[in-house]
Write an enzyme that holds these catalytic residues in place. Structure first.
Site, mmCIF file in Angstrom:
data_model
loop_
_atom_site.group_PDB
_atom_site.id
_atom_site.type_symbol
_atom_site.label_atom_id
_atom_site.label_comp_id
_atom_site.label_asym_id
_atom_site.label_seq_id
_atom_site.Cartn_x
_atom_site.Cartn_y
_atom_site.Cartn_z
ATOM 1 N N ASP A 9 0.873 -1.160 0.000
ATOM 2 C CA ASP A 9 0.000 0.000 0.000
ATOM 3 C C ASP A 9 0.925 1.229 0.000
ATOM 4 O O ASP A 9 2.102 1.120 0.345
ATOM 5 C CB ASP A 9 -0.869 -0.047 1.267
ATOM 6 C CG ASP A 9 -1.663 1.222 1.476
ATOM 7 O OD1 ASP A 9 -2.323 1.676 0.525
ATOM 8 O OD2 ASP A 9 -1.618 1.772 2.606
ATOM 9 N N ASP A 11 -0.129 5.020 0.989
ATOM 10 C CA ASP A 11 -0.357 6.004 2.047
ATOM 11 C C ASP A 11 -0.304 5.348 3.422
ATOM 12 O O ASP A 11 -1.137 4.500 3.736
ATOM 13 C CB ASP A 11 -1.729 6.673 1.857
ATOM 14 C CG ASP A 11 -1.821 7.451 0.549
ATOM 15 O OD1 ASP A 11 -0.901 8.221 0.263
ATOM 16 O OD2 ASP A 11 -2.816 7.281 -0.192
ATOM 17 N N ARG A 50 -11.465 8.695 -2.852
ATOM 18 C CA ARG A 50 -11.748 10.114 -2.586
ATOM 19 C C ARG A 50 -13.251 10.377 -2.527
ATOM 20 O O ARG A 50 -13.747 10.987 -1.577
ATOM 21 C CB ARG A 50 -11.105 10.955 -3.700
ATOM 22 C CG ARG A 50 -10.897 12.401 -3.338
ATOM 23 C CD ARG A 50 -10.286 13.163 -4.508
ATOM 24 N NE ARG A 50 -9.047 12.548 -4.992
ATOM 25 C CZ ARG A 50 -8.452 12.871 -6.140
ATOM 26 N NH1 ARG A 50 -8.969 13.810 -6.919
ATOM 27 N NH2 ARG A 50 -7.332 12.270 -6.529
ATOM 28 N N ASP A 171 -1.552 -0.588 6.181
ATOM 29 C CA ASP A 171 -1.735 0.089 7.476
ATOM 30 C C ASP A 171 -3.211 0.285 7.798
ATOM 31 O O ASP A 171 -3.532 0.773 8.885
ATOM 32 C CB ASP A 171 -1.065 1.470 7.473
ATOM 33 C CG ASP A 171 -1.774 2.447 6.561
ATOM 34 O OD1 ASP A 171 -2.113 2.060 5.416
ATOM 35 O OD2 ASP A 171 -2.020 3.598 6.980
HETATM 36 C C1 BG6 Z 1 -5.830 5.805 -0.157
HETATM 37 C C2 BG6 Z 1 -5.908 6.606 1.127
HETATM 38 O O1 BG6 Z 1 -4.540 5.303 -0.300
HETATM 39 O O2 BG6 Z 1 -6.139 6.635 -1.273
HETATM 40 C C3 BG6 Z 1 -7.253 7.299 1.251
HETATM 41 O O3 BG6 Z 1 -5.709 5.733 2.230
HETATM 42 C C4 BG6 Z 1 -7.517 8.126 -0.004
HETATM 43 O O4 BG6 Z 1 -7.235 8.122 2.399
HETATM 44 C C5 BG6 Z 1 -7.420 7.242 -1.241
HETATM 45 O O5 BG6 Z 1 -8.833 8.695 0.049
HETATM 46 C C6 BG6 Z 1 -7.636 8.025 -2.546
HETATM 47 O O6 BG6 Z 1 -6.578 8.911 -2.713
HETATM 48 P P1 BG6 Z 1 -6.508 10.117 -3.733
HETATM 49 O O7 BG6 Z 1 -5.050 10.558 -3.611
HETATM 50 O O8 BG6 Z 1 -6.828 9.586 -5.102
HETATM 51 O O9 BG6 Z 1 -7.480 11.150 -3.292
HETATM 52 MG MG MG Z 2 -2.717 3.104 3.716
#
Ligand code: BG6
Ligand code: MG
Length: 220
Positions: A9, A11, A50, A171
């Site tokens: 993963d 983030d 998102r 996580d």
């Molecule tokens: C995930 C995050 O990796 O990506 C979420 O844990 C996030 O919090 C999701 O909403 C979508 O991300 P992004 O960058 O496309 O808005």
């Molecule tokens: Mg994550």
């Protein structure tokens, strides 16, 4: 089956951007919707797309907005998020990750990314580790966020491995659930209490050797 691929993963595992997502959503809730979101609630947004994150926040505050406002709010949140991400560099890679990627490469284990984020490629490039990845599955390649297993199943396919040969590093609760549904074992980054379904957990990967992990997941 022996593990042939690691799927990470992004983030909260590779980089500490989970906190930036939280800050951007918190700003959105405070400034545009007139309420706050707690860290505890934020746990339920990790790994969630998102659009789905916005829906959950609206539901929490019992707010209804138009479809156009939803698009505008999601865009605004992403702009705020990108402001926070903008200053990132290699020093923002979480402890032990670069070493783990290098160990995997040396051991001939394939490396995949399994993230719901549409910003994933840009962030990997920014912190300088995109070259390690044999397959990148991000928010532009999937139609369902975690806990749906789509992101990890696509990862296995692109890496040319059976799901049972892949080990996922996660996580988030939703991410561990997604990996379990995909038939994969998991390394949880966090605590056993927060990620009860993970095969094993580490606070972070600093000083962790691949063999440590592989021995433990056989028992897990
Ligand atoms: C995930 C995050 O990796 O990506 C979420 O844990 C996030 O919090 C999701 O909403 C979508 O991300 P992004 O960058 O496309 O808005
Ligand atoms: Mg994550």
């Amino acid at each position: 089956m022996p593990i042939k691929a690691f799927i990470f993963d992004l983030d909260g595992v590779i980089v500490d951007t989970a906190v930036f997502h939280y800050q951007a959503w918190k700003r959105m809730a405070n400034q545009k919707l007139g309420f706050d979101i707690s860290e505890e609630f934020n746990e339920t947004l990790k790994g969630v797309s998102r659009v789905e994150s916005l829906e959950r926040i609206l539901q929490l505050g019992n707010k209804t907005i138009t479809d156009q406002e939803k698009i505008d709010f999601a865009t605004q949140k992403n702009d705020w998020y990108l402001e926070l991400v903008n200053g990132m560099d290699a020093s923002d890679i979480l402890p032990g990750i670069t070493e783990m990627l290098q160990q995997s490469k040396n051991a001939g284990i394939k490396i995949g990314l399994g993230s719901v984020s549409k910003n994933a490629r840009m962030i990997l490039e920014k912190v300088g580790i995109i070259g390690y990845f044999d397959a990148i599955i991000d928010g532009t390649k999937i139609s369902r966020g975690k806990p749906d297993p789509e992101v990890f199943l696509k990862g296995a396919l692109e890496l040319g491995c059976d799901p049972s040969e892949c080990l996922v590093f996660e996580d988030a609760l939703a991410g561990v659930e997604a990996a379990v549904s995909a038939g994969m074992k998991t390394v949880g980054i966090g605590t056993k209490e927060a990620l009860p379904l993970a095969t094993i957990t580490y606070k972070n990967l600093a000083g962790v050797a691949i063999n440590d992990i592989l021995e433990h997941i056989d028992e897990g």
